[in-house]
Structure formats: structure tokens, C-alpha cells
Scaffold this active site. Structure first.
Site, mmCIF file in Angstrom:
data_model
loop_
_atom_site.group_PDB
_atom_site.id
_atom_site.type_symbol
_atom_site.label_atom_id
_atom_site.label_comp_id
_atom_site.label_asym_id
_atom_site.label_seq_id
_atom_site.Cartn_x
_atom_site.Cartn_y
_atom_site.Cartn_z
ATOM 1 N N HIS A 190 0.813 -1.208 0.000
ATOM 2 C CA HIS A 190 0.000 0.000 0.000
ATOM 3 C C HIS A 190 0.852 1.266 0.000
ATOM 4 O O HIS A 190 1.780 1.395 0.777
ATOM 5 C CB HIS A 190 -0.959 0.019 1.186
ATOM 6 C CG HIS A 190 -2.132 0.882 0.911
ATOM 7 N ND1 HIS A 190 -2.098 2.233 1.133
ATOM 8 C CD2 HIS A 190 -3.340 0.615 0.368
ATOM 9 C CE1 HIS A 190 -3.265 2.749 0.753
ATOM 10 N NE2 HIS A 190 -4.028 1.780 0.292
ATOM 11 N N PRO A 191 0.514 2.226 -0.893
ATOM 12 C CA PRO A 191 1.371 3.398 -1.071
ATOM 13 C C PRO A 191 1.092 4.542 -0.108
ATOM 14 O O PRO A 191 1.752 5.566 -0.171
ATOM 15 C CB PRO A 191 1.045 3.833 -2.499
ATOM 16 C CG PRO A 191 -0.381 3.442 -2.680
ATOM 17 C CD PRO A 191 -0.591 2.197 -1.851
ATOM 18 N N CYS A 192 0.137 4.387 0.819
ATOM 19 C CA CYS A 192 -0.321 5.575 1.534
ATOM 20 C C CYS A 192 0.745 6.187 2.444
ATOM 21 O O CYS A 192 0.622 7.327 2.852
ATOM 22 C CB CYS A 192 -1.617 5.323 2.281
ATOM 23 S SG CYS A 192 -1.476 4.178 3.640
ATOM 24 N N ARG A 193 1.815 5.452 2.769
ATOM 25 C CA ARG A 193 2.844 6.051 3.613
ATOM 26 C C ARG A 193 4.169 6.233 2.887
ATOM 27 O O ARG A 193 5.200 6.519 3.494
ATOM 28 C CB ARG A 193 3.040 5.203 4.869
ATOM 29 C CG ARG A 193 1.720 4.985 5.596
ATOM 30 C CD ARG A 193 1.937 4.215 6.844
ATOM 31 N NE ARG A 193 2.555 5.039 7.844
ATOM 32 C CZ ARG A 193 2.017 5.275 9.036
ATOM 33 N NH1 ARG A 193 0.855 4.774 9.328
ATOM 34 N NH2 ARG A 193 2.655 6.019 9.914
#
Lengths: 250, 275
Positions: A190-193
């Protein structure tokens, strides 16, 4: 600070550079365009042997399937925490061995007798996320007969050291997602961070006027977590290539 | 805005009458009766079909049962799309009830995501909301919320509680008046004419000149074929929540009122029926 975000044009430029280097190093990356558009993705496949098992050996199961919410709770382990985690890990591996022995006669399709390994085909895609303005890593694995690995099997084929690292890593989660260009199920980090962990690296490079390929640097952080090695040569080469003339404005 | 609350309610309470039938190849002890449900458009198939599963499992042996999945006329249905999107995309202009085939064998690994539990649906739902807020507010609103607020969004959807959901969701719909809208509109354009599942890019609600972008402006850029040229016959329907909104509708308004609970505006482009 907007400089930590990656714009789509920069993404494409970084990918081109990575491709050139990959060609020289014979690292196997290629660009797959999407018909009728500028878009596309970097793709690489690799054969690897691994012991696969779908046993839920791993205390991590919850956080694998539960995504986002859990991972943020894991901060970097202090010394004590690390020791504790290690012992959990050892315990789970033991449990794995025991389960293997008990269920050996079970004809469940996923069971592989203890110690024997199988060749798996891994496929990695690097894509641009316009929502997060970052690169995203998609991947999947299958047996040579074409059976796709489940999320559990995927985890079990990751080296225990990296499993541990993923569990403690504050910025990654693996979930099954639809590939936005192919429409097929893939696993995704997941790229959210991403912006968060790239920020100090970018800042340091900027301060020291070092050239930096965002996609390459990012890949060297996230790739190894899921068995994708990025040869060190990419980086040494980058410095040689870019050191004589560097004109990019800040 | 307050006057438009009825629209939010209508969207939330949209239902599709559905008939579930068991795939003929499944082995049952006696013939399986079909099962009828009113499906909420804004929910997910795997979230609202516990009863369907129970109904058919009564007739089957445990060893014959694998993960449940759904199919409509040969197309495996992606549970991670909202139910209304699946219906508009695959079954618009057909006779109701919508007939869905239920399978318990041969899970199509190459087409569908696995859905072993509701926590997977929750993760998917929350990740969509997060992504939408990354587009709308650089993630500021969702990151400023507390964990219990996130939970309330999910519980609101899971338990079909409009007020519970909107008490939190309205914060995700805020924007400063000087900007005239969100940073970018979270949208997805679906069609079944190519392998690419959907189009999703950055698109602002307001033009650089300060004019409100409309649905037509979005389509011109993302899917020009959807807008008929002058004098030409209309080839495609542009469908959101089962209706064809006027192409002149401002995109910002659509995003605030016709988005699904996952905060994305899901737009289906389907060929005009030929009859």
C-alpha cells in the site's frame, strides 16, 4: 512540501532511466504500455524456489488481511520488543514444522512435504498512483503449473527475516487488489505512507546535491520486503553517470 | 446543501431486486430453490449475502463447498465494486429481478479477489475512502479523524445506518469556499468494451479560469466517445446510480451527492441498447 511527491512525468523519466540501467545490468525490467494511452508499467518476472505452505503459521495473519489500520500501530521496535518478536517468530516456525508433520497425509492442495521446495514464478509491476502521487508495487506469484499463490502462501514464501521486518515496518501492508490496468488480482504494497518514508531520503539527497532516481530508491526500500532484489550496481552506476554534469534545478 | 439531503438519502437507500440461483453443477441433496433479496446499491455483494450462503449451504455437503462467488451471464462479479456499479455495468436495461448465479466451486483466481471475511471488505472500503481523501484533501481530513470515526464510517455502511455514516462522512465532503471544490474529484469511469477495468486520473472540479467543470468536461477528457457529436446518434449511456445525470451537472456537486460511501464517483459507460 510538494517536492516529496512524484509527478507523473517524473515517474516516467525515472522509469526510463531505470530501464536503461536494467538493460546494462541485464536485470530484466521492461516497459509494458497500455494500448491507446501514455500509461503503462514496469514489469519484471523472476523464478525462485521456495517452500510454500498455506498453514497459518504466522501470528501476522490478522494484519495481513486487515490492512492499513494495524500497521500504523507498529512503531520501530525497541530492544525489548525486538527480542519478544524474535521469540514469537521462532515459535511460529516451530508450529509450522509441527503442523507439517501432523497434516502430512492431508490431501489439501497446498501442502508441500517439509523441506521440499518448488519453483515459483514471480511477477512484479511498478505503476504510478495518481491518487498518492507515488509509485506502487504490484506483484503475484504462481507455481509452474499456473496456480496462483494465496496471500497466506505469499507470506510463507517470504524469508522469515523479511516477514519480521514487514511486521515491524510502519509503512507497508500487503493486500490483494485489482490491478488498475489489467483488472486481475495482484498483491500490492500500500502506497499511503510512501511519501513519509521517502521524505528524509529525498531531503538528504537534495541537501547534498546528490542525484537520485526516486523510483529506484523507492524500489530498493520496498522490493526486498517481497523478495525483489535491487542490485547495488544500480546505485553506483547512477552516481557515475550523473556526476559529471548535473543541471536539474532545485 | 441541506436541501440536497434528500438526494443523499435516495442514493443510500437505492435497492436492486435480485434473484440468486445456485449454479447447476453444484452437488445438492435436493433441488435448490432460488433466493430473493433487495440488494443495497451502495453495499458490497459479499457483505449482504450471508443469508444467500446459509440458504444454499443447507443443501450441500461441507466437502463440496469452497469460497462463495457470484456470476452474471458468464461474467464473474467483482465483489469489491459497489453492487450498484455491478448492476449498471452488466445488467442495465435488462428485466428485473437481476438474476445472479451462486458458485461454491472453481473460484476464478484470475478474475476475482478473495474475500475470506468481512475484515477484508472493511479494509478495502477504508482504503478507498483514504484514497479518495488523498485526492480531495491530501489525506488531511481522514488522517485527522480518530480511529472510532473510521469505525463509524464502516459500521454505518455495514449496518445500513444512514445518519451514523453521514455524521462522519460530511467532514470528508467539506472544502474551502475560496477553492470552490475539492483538490481533485475522486472518480472512476467503468466500461466493458476493453480489458482495462476503469479509468482513474486526476481531474479538478474547477477550471484554471475559475469555471465549474461539468460531467461533460470530465468525459471529454477521459472518454470522449461517450459524448455524441452533433447530429450523431447517441452511442453510450453515462450512468450513475442507475440514472443518466445531465452532462451539464457540475462535477463537484456530483462528487458530493452521487459518490458511493467509498467516496468515489463511480461512472458507468454502457452501449445504448440496440432494440
Amino acid at each position: 512540501m510538494s517536492s516529496c511527491l512524484l509527478e507523473e512525468v517524473t515517474f516516467h523519466r525515472c522509469c526510463q532511466m531505470l530501464l536503461q540501467q536494467s538493460e546494462q545490468l541485464r536485470d530484466g525490467w521492461s516497459w509494458e504500455p497500455v494500448q491507446g494511452s501514455q500509461e503503462g508499467y514496469l514489469r519484471k518476472t523472476a523464478l525462485k524456489s521456495a517452500v510454500i505452505s498455506s498453514n497459518p503459521v504466522w501470528d501476522l495473519q490478522g494484519s495481513i488481511s486487515d490492512s492499513g489500520s494495524h500497521t500504523s500501530c507498529h512503531s520501530g521496535p525497541d530492544e525489548q520488543g525486538e527480542e519478544k518478536d524474535q521469540s514469537v517468530l521462532v515459535a511460529s516456525v516451530d508450529a509450522d514444522a509441527t503442523n507439517g508433520a501432523i497434516h502430512d497425509d492431508n490431501d489439501g492442495v497446498c501442502m508441500v512435504s517439509e523441506g521440499s521446495s518448488q519453483v515459483l514464478q514471480y511477477e512484479y509491476h511498478i505503476m504510478y498512483s495518481c491518487s498518492y502521487s507515488t509509485p506502487v508495487l504490484y506483484f503475484r506469484a504462481s507455481t509452474l503449473e499456473g496456480r496462483s499463490l494465496s496471500l497466506e502462501e505469499m507470506w510463507n514464501s517470504v524469508h522469515p527475516n523479511f516477514r519480521l521486518r514487514l511486521q515491524n515496518s510502519p509503512f507497508t501492508t500487503i493486500t490483494q487488489q485489482e490491478h488498475p490496468l489489467l483488472g486481475q488480482p495482484f498483491f500490492m504494497l500500500h502506497p499511503c505512507r510512501t511519501e513519509e518514508f521517502m521524505r528524509p531520503v529525498l531531503q538528504a539527497a537534495q541537501d547534498q546535491h546528490r542525484p537520485l532516481n526516486y523510483v529506484l530508491t523507492w524500489l530498493s526500500v520496498v522490493g526486498p520486503l517481497v523478495g525483489l532484489d535491487v542490485p547495488l550496481k544500480y546505485c553506483t552506476q547512477l552516481h557515475l553517470a550523473a556526476s559529471p554534469s548535473r543541471t536539474e534545478p532545485d | 446543501m441541506a436541501d440536497d439531503k434528500d438526494v443523499l438519502r435516495d442514493v443510500w437507500f437505492g435497492r436492486i431486486p435480485t434473484c440468486f440461483t445456485l449454479n447447476q453443477d453444484e452437488v445438492t441433496e435436493r433441488e435448490a430453490e432460488p433466493y430473493y433479496l433487495l440488494l443495497p446499491r451502495v453495499s458490497y455483494l459479499t457483505l449482504v449475502t450471508d443469508k444467500v450462503k446459509k440458504h444454499f449451504l443447507k443443501l450441500m455437503k461441507t466437502e463440496d463447498v469452497e469460497e462463495m462467488w457470484f456470476e452474471y451471464e458468464g461474467t464473474p462479479l467483482k465483489w469489491h465494486y459497489p453492487i450498484g456499479v455491478l448492476f449498471d455495468l452488466h445488467a442495465s436495461n435488462t428485466v428485473l429481478p437481476w438474476t445472479i448465479t451462486v458458485h461454491f466451486k472453481n473460484f476464478p483466481d484470475l478474475d476475482l479477489l478473495h474475500c475470506p471475511s468481512n475484515s477484508v471488505i472493511e479494509a478495502h472500503f477504508m482504503s478507498s475512502i483514504k484514497e479518495a481523501d488523498a485526492l480531495k484533501h491530501k489525506s488531511q481530513v481522514i488522517n485527522d479523524m480518530q480511529k472510532k470515526d473510521h469505525k463509524q464510517l464502516w459500521m454505518g455502511l455495514q449496518n445500513d445506518k444512514f445518519d451514523q455514516f453521514w455524521a462522519i462522512n460530511r467532514k470528508l465532503m467539506e472544502y474551502s469556499t475560496e477553492e470552490g471544490g475539492f483538490r481533485y474529484i475522486p472518480f472512476r469511469i467503468y466500461q466493458t468494451m476493453s480489458d482495462r477495468p476503469f479509468i482513474q486520473k486526476q481531474f479538478r472540479p474547477v477550471s484554471p479560469e475559475g469555471n465549474a467543470h461539468t460531467l461533460s468536461d470530465l468525459l471529454k477528457e477521459m472518454y470522449p466517445a461517450a459524448i455524441p457529436n452533433e447530429g450523431e446518434q447517441k452511442r453510450y449511456q453515462v450512468v450513475i446510480h442507475g440514472i443518466e445525470p445531465l452532462l451539464e451537472t457540475p462535477l463537484q456537486w456530483l462528487s458530493e451527492h452521487l459518490s458511493h460511501p467509498d467516496n468515489f464517483l463511480h461512472i458507468c459507460i454502457i452501449p445504448v441498447p440496440s432494440d
